[in-house]
Design an enzyme around this catalytic site. Structure first.
Site, PDB file in Angstrom:
ATOM      1  N   LYS A 120      34.844  76.978 -79.382  1.00 17.71           N
ATOM      2  CA  LYS A 120      33.383  76.822 -79.456  1.00 17.71           C
ATOM      3  C   LYS A 120      32.984  75.461 -78.891  1.00 17.71           C
ATOM      4  O   LYS A 120      32.056  75.362 -78.083  1.00 17.71           O
ATOM      5  CB  LYS A 120      32.929  76.907 -80.908  1.00 17.71           C
ATOM      6  CG  LYS A 120      31.525  76.371 -81.156  1.00 17.71           C
ATOM      7  CD  LYS A 120      31.126  76.403 -82.607  1.00 17.71           C
ATOM      8  CE  LYS A 120      31.739  75.322 -83.436  1.00 17.71           C
ATOM      9  NZ  LYS A 120      31.012  74.029 -83.384  1.00 17.71           N
ATOM     10  N   ASN A 121      33.708  74.411 -79.274  1.00 21.38           N
ATOM     11  CA  ASN A 121      33.295  73.056 -78.897  1.00 21.38           C
ATOM     12  C   ASN A 121      33.617  72.709 -77.458  1.00 21.38           C
ATOM     13  O   ASN A 121      33.185  71.675 -76.960  1.00 21.38           O
ATOM     14  CB  ASN A 121      33.909  72.036 -79.860  1.00 21.38           C
ATOM     15  CG  ASN A 121      33.287  72.138 -81.241  1.00 21.38           C
ATOM     16  OD1 ASN A 121      32.296  72.857 -81.430  1.00 21.38           O
ATOM     17  ND2 ASN A 121      33.875  71.469 -82.209  1.00 21.38           N
TER      18      ASN A 121
ATOM     19  N   ARG B 213      22.408  71.571 -83.673  1.00 19.68           N
ATOM     20  CA  ARG B 213      22.447  70.175 -83.234  1.00 19.68           C
ATOM     21  C   ARG B 213      23.111  70.034 -81.877  1.00 19.68           C
ATOM     22  O   ARG B 213      22.751  69.193 -81.049  1.00 19.68           O
ATOM     23  CB  ARG B 213      23.222  69.393 -84.281  1.00 19.68           C
ATOM     24  CG  ARG B 213      23.269  67.958 -84.023  1.00 19.68           C
ATOM     25  CD  ARG B 213      24.231  67.224 -84.875  1.00 19.68           C
ATOM     26  NE  ARG B 213      24.298  65.892 -84.376  1.00 19.68           N
ATOM     27  CZ  ARG B 213      24.932  65.573 -83.250  1.00 19.68           C
ATOM     28  NH1 ARG B 213      25.573  66.496 -82.598  1.00 19.68           N
ATOM     29  NH2 ARG B 213      24.934  64.334 -82.813  1.00 19.68           N
TER      30      ARG B 213
ATOM     31  N   CYS C  23      22.552  66.653 -90.524  1.00 15.68           N
ATOM     32  CA  CYS C  23      23.155  67.951 -90.809  1.00 15.68           C
ATOM     33  C   CYS C  23      23.667  67.892 -92.240  1.00 15.68           C
ATOM     34  O   CYS C  23      23.431  66.932 -92.968  1.00 15.68           O
ATOM     35  CB  CYS C  23      24.292  68.244 -89.833  1.00 15.68           C
ATOM     36  SG  CYS C  23      25.754  67.252 -90.153  1.00 15.68           S
TER      37      CYS C  23
ATOM     38  N   ARG D  19      23.387  62.492 -87.822  1.00 17.09           N
ATOM     39  CA  ARG D  19      24.123  62.770 -86.580  1.00 17.09           C
ATOM     40  C   ARG D  19      23.383  62.072 -85.434  1.00 17.09           C
ATOM     41  O   ARG D  19      22.630  62.673 -84.701  1.00 17.09           O
ATOM     42  CB  ARG D  19      24.237  64.276 -86.350  1.00 17.09           C
ATOM     43  CG  ARG D  19      24.914  65.049 -87.478  1.00 17.09           C
ATOM     44  CD  ARG D  19      26.415  64.840 -87.572  1.00 17.09           C
ATOM     45  NE  ARG D  19      27.135  65.314 -86.415  1.00 17.09           N
ATOM     46  CZ  ARG D  19      27.506  66.584 -86.244  1.00 17.09           C
ATOM     47  NH1 ARG D  19      27.152  67.496 -87.131  1.00 17.09           N
ATOM     48  NH2 ARG D  19      28.184  66.957 -85.172  1.00 17.09           N
TER      49      ARG D  19
ATOM     50  N   ASP E  59      37.480  67.896 -87.998  1.00 19.43           N
ATOM     51  CA  ASP E  59      37.108  69.305 -88.177  1.00 19.43           C
ATOM     52  C   ASP E  59      38.179  70.110 -88.902  1.00 19.43           C
ATOM     53  O   ASP E  59      37.959  71.271 -89.224  1.00 19.43           O
ATOM     54  CB  ASP E  59      36.816  69.964 -86.823  1.00 19.43           C
ATOM     55  CG  ASP E  59      35.568  69.385 -86.186  1.00 19.43           C
ATOM     56  OD1 ASP E  59      35.344  69.638 -84.994  1.00 19.43           O
ATOM     57  OD2 ASP E  59      34.824  68.656 -86.873  1.00 19.43           O
TER      58      ASP E  59
ATOM     59  N   ARG F  11      29.337  80.764 -87.154  1.00 20.17           N
ATOM     60  CA  ARG F  11      29.012  79.844 -86.063  1.00 20.17           C
ATOM     61  C   ARG F  11      30.260  79.355 -85.351  1.00 20.17           C
ATOM     62  O   ARG F  11      30.195  78.885 -84.236  1.00 20.17           O
ATOM     63  CB  ARG F  11      28.217  78.659 -86.617  1.00 20.17           C
ATOM     64  CG  ARG F  11      26.871  79.074 -87.170  1.00 20.17           C
ATOM     65  CD  ARG F  11      26.059  77.922 -87.684  1.00 20.17           C
ATOM     66  NE  ARG F  11      26.287  76.769 -86.857  1.00 20.17           N
ATOM     67  CZ  ARG F  11      26.751  75.604 -87.338  1.00 20.17           C
ATOM     68  NH1 ARG F  11      27.023  75.489 -88.619  1.00 20.17           N
ATOM     69  NH2 ARG F  11      26.936  74.587 -86.545  1.00 20.17           N
TER      70      ARG F  11
END
Ligand code: EPZ
Length: 458
Positions: free
Chosen positions: A22-23, A93, A117, A122, A315, A407
């Site tokens: 995802k990132n 975000r 968040c 952030r 993470d 997500r």
């Protein structure tokens, strides 16, 4: 809203493939704003954040097509719009990653300030400082960043902050610099693998980037970029999450498309506590290989501090804390990136974990077993931590608000069921909306009822 019902205590066994990151995918998608060429990404999971960014790009004049086989095709056709609408940006975000590409190509970009968040503020000061160094005029108006420029000019940019480099800030400045006039040097750049993946794709589009993955990145600007096809790198956080799931259930799991080279710090700590991550082929490519994950019956404690890459990733902190909660002995976890990233502690404690938090440090006193309980997901990785705890706990765990998980994890319950877990996704029957829900702007995606506050975690 959906919730998970988990019957714990089952050992995970079997084989799954790690999905695309995802990132990595988000800034890769934003790069479609740098060209009118056709950009085709493969290995992109059907994630709510990916769909959300697709909706934003569509509003910015990019034709976005989601294929059935984990592909996205994007091509900018109308470059007249340069305003990222608040109703979309407020739900994620990471939308800030459109700022640099849109400014560089369209010479103007309006993006709402992402705000905070679930686990703290952030800020984007480093993003704005970097773009201003390239010649952008930056104004803050009504909660929006209003950036404009003639042609950006190459410069030396320092992107280090109090908590280390910025990943999306590096992506923003690096992407913008590809179309700047002259040379840009980014000092104290983020070294995350997702930055390397982005640089590789940008170079395939015609950019001239050297040094991605190191603290110093050099970009020589070009007149224009073209389209290309790119396979998104495997998701190292998803890979680490499933490795921990195997370990916590004392299972025996094979993970394909495992980004071994991107997880060396996590693998180091896993080995320390008695988890074995063995490559099936010792000579396989470390970027994507197959590994077998097993663990000792009794896990050992460790001392863990999150760091920018190549350190232990923030993470994976919540997921690793779940594992340490059933290790034998006392562990210490220190969070150096987001000092408030401990929303999972209260929920893990409801399941019997013994965690004592002092500021950005937590001491975990391992217990023999967790017990199932009703718990609430709060942000993406804290939610994953609760699923892992539920898999290992004795009895039933019910996790509400699993839209957080959607997500960043594609069909997590299906992946875990395939490995032998007893986990089902259920629909809440209650009529009233969650207290902080906002109408989801994403076309009907199962379980993706994002809320404004919650959806800013990425
Ligand atoms: C990326 O967020 C990831 N998100 C995050 O993953 C990840 O936790 C984070 O990098 C750190 O690794 C995406 O890639 C979409 P940062 P990003 O800018 O880029 C401070 C997940 O769970 N900072 O690297 O927004 C900041 O407060 C998500 O998948 C500034 O001070 O994070 C933090 O302490 C959560 N000023 C540190 O730097 C800035 O301008 C790192 O933040 C920017 C950041």
């Amino acid at each position: 809203m959906d919730y998970f019902r988990i019957q714990g205590g089952r050992r995970l066994n079997g084989r799954v493939t790690v999905e695309g990151a995802k990132n990595a995918a988000l800034p890769l998608m934003a790069a479609s704003l740098l060209t009118t060429g056709r950009l085709r990404l493969t290995n992109v999971g059907p994630l709510a954040d990916i769909r959300n960014l697709g909706t934003l790009l569509d509003r910015l004049g990019v034709n976005v097509h989601f294929g059935d086989d984990d592909t996205i095709t994007m091509q900018a056709s109308d470059e007249s719009c340069s305003e990222a609408p608040y109703d979309i940006v407020k739900t994620m975000r990471a939308s800030i990653c459109v700022l640099g590409p849109m400014l560089a190509r369209r010479k103007r970009a309006v993006v709402s300030m992402p705000g905070g968040c679930a686990f703290g503020t952030r800020p984007i000061d480093l993003h704005l400082k970097g773009l201003a160094k390239l010649g952008a005029r930056i104004e803050l108006e009504g909660g929006n960043v209003v950036a404009s420029c003639d042609r950006l000019r190459g410069a030396t940019v320092f992107l280090g902050g109090a908590n280390g480099p910025t990943v999306l800030g590096t992506a923003n400045v690096m992407s913008a610099a590809t179309l700047a006039e002259g040379r840009t040097v980014i000092e104290s750049a983020a070294c995350e693998p997702e930055i390397v993946d982005l640089a590789n794709m940008l170079n395939r589009m015609g950019a001239r980037i050297r040094g991605a993955g190191s603290p110093r990145i050099v970009i020589d600007g070009v007149e224009a970029l073209g389209g290309c096809e790119h396979r998104v790198m495997p998701d190292r956080i998803v890979a680490g999450t499933y490795a921990i799931a195997a370990a916590m259930t004392n299972g025996d799991v094979i993970l394909d498309d495992f980004p071994y080279d991107s997880l060396l710090a996590a693998i180091n700590h896993l080995e320390e506590v008695g988890v074995h991550v063995q490559k099936l082929d010792p000579n396989a490519d470390d970027l994507r290989c197959s590994v077998r994950v097993t663990s000792d019956r009794v896990l050992r404690p460790t001392i863990l501090t999150t760091q920018p890459h190549p350190g232990f990733p923030t993470d994976l902190q919540a997921q690793f804390m779940a594992l340490l909660s059933i290790a034998e002995g006392n562990s210490i976890v220190t969070e150096k990136i987001y000092t408030e990233r401990f929303l999972h502690v209260a929920e893990l404690s409801r399941m019997g974990a013994q965690v004592y938090r002092q500021g950005s440090t937590a001491v975990i006193s391992g217990v023999r077993a967790l017990h199932g309980a009703p718990v609430m997901a709060s942000d993406l990785r804290a939610s994953a931590s609760l699923v892992l705890a539920g898999l290992a706990a004795h009895g039933e765990t019910v996790i509400s608000r699993v839209y957080h998980l959607d997500r960043g994890y594609s069909n997590m319950e299906r992946v875990l069921t395939a490995l032998g877990a007893s986990i089902e996704r259920c629909k809440e029957t209650k009529a009233e909306p969650a207290e902080d829900s906002v109408p989801s702007i994403i076309p009907a995606i199962r379980g993706a009822g994002l809320t404004a506050r919650a959806a800013r975690d990425t």
